[in-house]
Design a protein around this motif. Structure first.
Motif, PDB file in Angstrom:
ATOM      1  N   GLY A   1       8.017  23.143  77.391  1.00 38.78           N
ATOM      2  CA  GLY A   1       8.195  21.897  76.640  1.00 38.78           C
ATOM      3  C   GLY A   1       6.847  21.276  76.323  1.00 38.78           C
ATOM      4  O   GLY A   1       6.564  20.124  76.658  1.00 38.78           O
TER       5      GLY A   1
ATOM      6  N   GLU B   1       7.958  25.493  73.057  1.00 37.79           N
ATOM      7  CA  GLU B   1       8.488  24.239  72.523  1.00 37.79           C
ATOM      8  C   GLU B   1       9.644  24.571  71.587  1.00 37.79           C
ATOM      9  O   GLU B   1       9.449  25.181  70.532  1.00 37.79           O
ATOM     10  N   VAL B   2      10.872  24.174  71.982  1.00 38.43           N
ATOM     11  CA  VAL B   2      12.052  24.551  71.220  1.00 38.43           C
ATOM     12  C   VAL B   2      12.170  23.782  69.901  1.00 38.43           C
ATOM     13  O   VAL B   2      12.727  24.285  68.926  1.00 38.43           O
TER      14      VAL B   2
ATOM     15  N   LYS C   1      10.676  28.408  71.083  1.00 37.26           N
ATOM     16  CA  LYS C   1      12.003  28.716  71.605  1.00 37.26           C
ATOM     17  C   LYS C   1      12.139  28.085  72.989  1.00 37.26           C
ATOM     18  O   LYS C   1      11.170  27.604  73.563  1.00 37.26           O
ATOM     19  N   ARG C   2      13.355  28.108  73.524  1.00 38.18           N
ATOM     20  CA  ARG C   2      13.592  27.582  74.866  1.00 38.18           C
ATOM     21  C   ARG C   2      12.972  28.504  75.910  1.00 38.18           C
ATOM     22  O   ARG C   2      12.998  29.729  75.755  1.00 38.18           O
ATOM     23  N   SER C   3      12.491  27.917  76.989  1.00 34.86           N
ATOM     24  CA  SER C   3      11.926  28.743  78.056  1.00 34.86           C
ATOM     25  C   SER C   3      12.996  29.639  78.676  1.00 34.86           C
ATOM     26  O   SER C   3      12.705  30.751  79.124  1.00 34.86           O
ATOM     27  N   THR C   4      14.243  29.162  78.698  1.00 34.34           N
ATOM     28  CA  THR C   4      15.335  29.961  79.270  1.00 34.34           C
ATOM     29  C   THR C   4      15.697  31.149  78.391  1.00 34.34           C
ATOM     30  O   THR C   4      16.451  32.020  78.808  1.00 34.34           O
ATOM     31  N   GLU C   5      15.168  31.172  77.158  1.00 33.29           N
ATOM     32  CA  GLU C   5      15.428  32.292  76.243  1.00 33.29           C
ATOM     33  C   GLU C   5      14.250  33.268  76.182  1.00 33.29           C
ATOM     34  O   GLU C   5      14.306  34.287  75.482  1.00 33.29           O
TER      35      GLU C   5
ATOM     36  N   VAL D   1       9.613  18.058  81.950  1.00 31.73           N
ATOM     37  CA  VAL D   1      10.962  18.175  81.374  1.00 31.73           C
ATOM     38  C   VAL D   1      11.889  17.182  82.063  1.00 31.73           C
ATOM     39  O   VAL D   1      13.052  17.468  82.325  1.00 31.73           O
TER      40      VAL D   1
ATOM     41  N   GLU E   1      17.431  16.374  81.439  1.00 28.62           N
ATOM     42  CA  GLU E   1      17.001  17.272  80.361  1.00 28.62           C
ATOM     43  C   GLU E   1      17.107  18.744  80.770  1.00 28.62           C
ATOM     44  O   GLU E   1      16.560  19.621  80.109  1.00 28.62           O
TER      45      GLU E   1
ATOM     46  N   THR F   1      15.854  24.950  84.049  1.00 29.10           N
ATOM     47  CA  THR F   1      14.572  25.355  83.467  1.00 29.10           C
ATOM     48  C   THR F   1      13.683  26.010  84.520  1.00 29.10           C
ATOM     49  O   THR F   1      13.146  27.110  84.313  1.00 29.10           O
TER      50      THR F   1
END
Length: 673
Positions: free
Chosen positions: A73, A100-101, A127-131, A150, A158, A163
């Protein structure tokens, strides 16, 4: 490409979609309304993060030859650039991946990173860190340091738990050699007595004896059980702590417990109450160990919890992290030294607390049908007294027998039925079906001697306006955002073809303003320029452009939560007066006003609100309560924050244009100086 945006149409009383011919509008709107600027003005946050980053990198560099930092993020890229600056002082090889999504923000991060000369050291991935995939996104290069901000007011709202959990499981080396900034967190709560906070949560009876109107228990919590975000430092004199701070939940971000989908439930027994009182609410805050040693701290501790009075007076102001207010299912009276049990629960995103004796009742997650400010409007004693005085004057005329009520407010129709059971009250049903159901439940639970009926529309087969002696309104409508949105009452009146020969309550409205020097609120729109010796001007330029393109010039704010310099910079100025009996048709009126400055200071904002004339010489305000010189809690005010604050001296004038477009139902305003 085109898009649409929503706004309140006070002519129809509905939210409407407005066509915007700008493919960037949706992104710009999100950028303009984001809290990024407020975070970047948070000096304490920035300094403590950099201290922890420097210390962590220094520690890792003593045992590792290579450091790969993941910034989750990244926002403007600030924390990544701090890490890059620290890494340049080591002999380690290094790599920084910033995720950064939000794509417009990712583009800004790249510009800020390039502006500061770190573009060859930091890679931004939108993109999301989880992706993230270790092989395709990180080329198999595992992470050994995570930096993330976050967090929200609830800490976990959030998605911080997932995360950290996902990053530790799939992207990092073994936990022994992994470092996370911040390292750990503790959530605290404190039991407090506060009739003021209860006003935002529980509907109060109209009279002690509940002679006619009786509010059933299941109709009392219309704002639901969700968190009430509030800067509790601003209401310190309206609450009284009944316990010491209580550490409730502990999180180690290297080993987040993901069992049961990140839920945790516990009962803390024998919490000691420090004094007699009633537990009305819980104040929640959190604290972070920024480094593994817990040497560097960052948190949202309330001002009254500091032993150092000087530090309490100079506590960091912030809007992006404030305090969470939660409520027990029932307030509980306690004695000094009495021990109580505290039930605590969290899921992946939210918190819940209750106090009492085991076994605790099932968790209650009541949805919100009314805003917190609307709840305060029902309960506020000063507002109630104004309505009582107005009704007493209005009904002193014995010729009033049949009344029509218009609006979403519950207080006024119930007051009429409580005070004047001989009056026949016709209530136009709200478009808010939940409020209609609530009103029916209250009336069915009340005295059977009440004379009322609910009607769905104004049509003649439902009500004959020629037989109505008086039309009443608070005025309040749940879809209203800015104070003058409640002028929908005026438009409902003039949709009727019959002449308005009956008495009106209220009779008139006036829109007013005052010039202010906010202590901190203006910072949410102020340019950042430099932050920790890093140039963030690309961010300022993008945010300013987005704000100019999509933001309304006047925004809603609850000003009782924000301090400003005393005395105010100007007297209260009347801008527009609206007589509800007159039909202004398609009139557009805009006039020039000079606001006289009566005190030296920096004008960084102008506040607007609306007052209603209930009876001759009896006005109800949604702005400054002149009796105690405080802002009304039961309505948001309109605020214009100046892009360039003005240094003013007593005797000077601030020039504005203001007016109203009656055809569009739009308040008109712009500054001239």
């Amino acid at each position: 490409m085109s898009t649409f945006t929503s706004r309140t149409n006070i002519v129809t009383g509905n939210h409407e979609w407005v066509f915007v011919d700008d493919e960037q509008f949706d992104y710009q709107q999100e950028l303009a309304r984001s809290a990024f600027a407020d975070m970047l003005h948070d000096h304490e946050r920035n300094v403590q993060y950099e201290k922890a980053i420097i210390k962590t990198i220094d520690t890792l560099s003593k045992t590792l030859n290579r450091i790969h930092v993941l910034d989750i993020g990244t926002g403007t890229g600030l924390l990544s650039m701090m890490a890059a600056r620290a890494l340049m002082k080591t002999t380690c090889s290094s790599r920084i991946t910033a995720v950064e999504v939000f794509q417009p923000m990712a583009k800004i991060a790249k510009k800020c990173i390039e502006k500061n000369g770190y573009h060859d050291r930091i890679r931004v991935i939108d993109k999301r860190s989880t992706e993230l995939d270790l092989e395709t996104d990180l080329q198999g290069d595992q992470i050994n340091m995570i930096v993330a901000e976050v967090f929200d007011t609830e800490l976990i709202g959030e998605g911080a738990l997932r995360t950290f959990s996902e990053a530790c499981k799939h992207l990092t080396i073994d936990n022994d050699n992994l470092r996370i900034v911040p390292s750990r967190a503790i959530i605290y709560i404190q039991l407090v007595e506060s009739p003021f906070l209860q006003e935002f949560h529980t509907l109060k009876n109209l009279s002690k004896d509940e002679k006619r109107i009786r509010i059933p228990l299941d109709c009392r919590h219309l704002a639901g059980d969700t968190i009430f975000d509030l800067n509790a430092n601003e209401i310190r004199d309206r609450l009284r702590p009944l316990s010491k701070p209580i550490p409730v939940f502990h999180f180690n971000f290297k080993s987040v417990d993901d069992r049961n989908n990140f839920t945790e439930e516990k009962i803390l027994e024998n919490i000691q109450c420090e004094s007699d009182g009633q537990i009305d609410a819980f104040v929640m805050w959190w604290n972070l160990d920024m480094d593994e040693d817990g040497e560097i701290q960052l948190g949202t501790i309330p001002s009254w919890c500091y032993d150092d009075k000087d530090k309490a007076q100079h506590i960091q102001w912030r809007e992006h992290w404030i305090h969470g207010i939660y409520y027990p299912q029932k307030p509980k009276a306690v004695k000094a030294n009495e021990h109580v049990n505290l039930y605590s629960f969290h899921d992946e995103y939210s918190l819940y607390f209750d106090v009492g004796s085991s076994p605790f009742p099932p968790r209650s997650f009541t949805p919100a049908f009314l805003s917190r400010s609307a709840m305060s409007g029902f309960n506020n004693d000063q507002r109630r007294q104004k309505y009582v005085e107005g009704l007493q004057k209005s009904f002193s005329n014995s010729s009033i027998h049949r009344c029509l009520y218009i609006g979403d407010g519950l207080l006024l129709p119930l007051l009429v039925l409580e005070m004047y059971p001989q009056i026949e009250l016709i209530i136009l049903e709200s478009s808010n079906v939940h409020l209609v159901q609530t009103l029916k439940a209250i009336l069915e639970n009340s005295s059977s001697q009440l004379s009322y009926r609910l009607i769905p529309t104004f049509e003649k087969d439902h009500v004959d306006l020629e037989k109505i002696d008086m039309i009443l309104s608070e005025p309040f409508f749940t879809k209203s955002i800015l104070p003058w949105d409640n002028l929908h009452f005026y438009y409902l009146l003039h949709q009727q073809t019959q002449p308005l020969n009956m008495k009106l309550f209220p009779q008139k409205a006036r829109i007013r303003c005052i010039a202010l020097e906010f202590d901190h609120l203006h910072k949410i729109r102020s340019p950042v320029q430099q932050c920790c010796q890093l140039d963030l001007s690309p961010f300022d330029e993008q945010i300013l452009e987005a704000s100019l393109n999509v933001d309304a010039i006047v925004e809603p704010q609850s000003l009782f939560e924000y301090s400003s310099k005393k005395p105010t910079l100007s007297p209260i100025i009347d801008l527009i007066e609206i007589d509800f009996r007159k039909n202004y048709q398609d009139k557009l009126e805009k006039n020039h006003f000079d606001i006289p400055i009566t005190a030296d200071g920096i004008c960084n904002g102008i506040a607007f609100w609306i007052d209603y004339q209930l009876e001759e010489d009896l006005w109800l305000t949604t702005g400054i309560e002149t009796e105690n010189d405080s802002w009304a809690t039961y309505s948001k005010q309109g605020v214009h924050l100046l892009l360039k604050p003005l240094k003013m001296r007593a005797g000077m004038k601030l020039s504005i244009n203001a007016g109203f477009d009656f055809h569009q139902g739009q308040f008109l305003f712009d500054t001239l100086s």
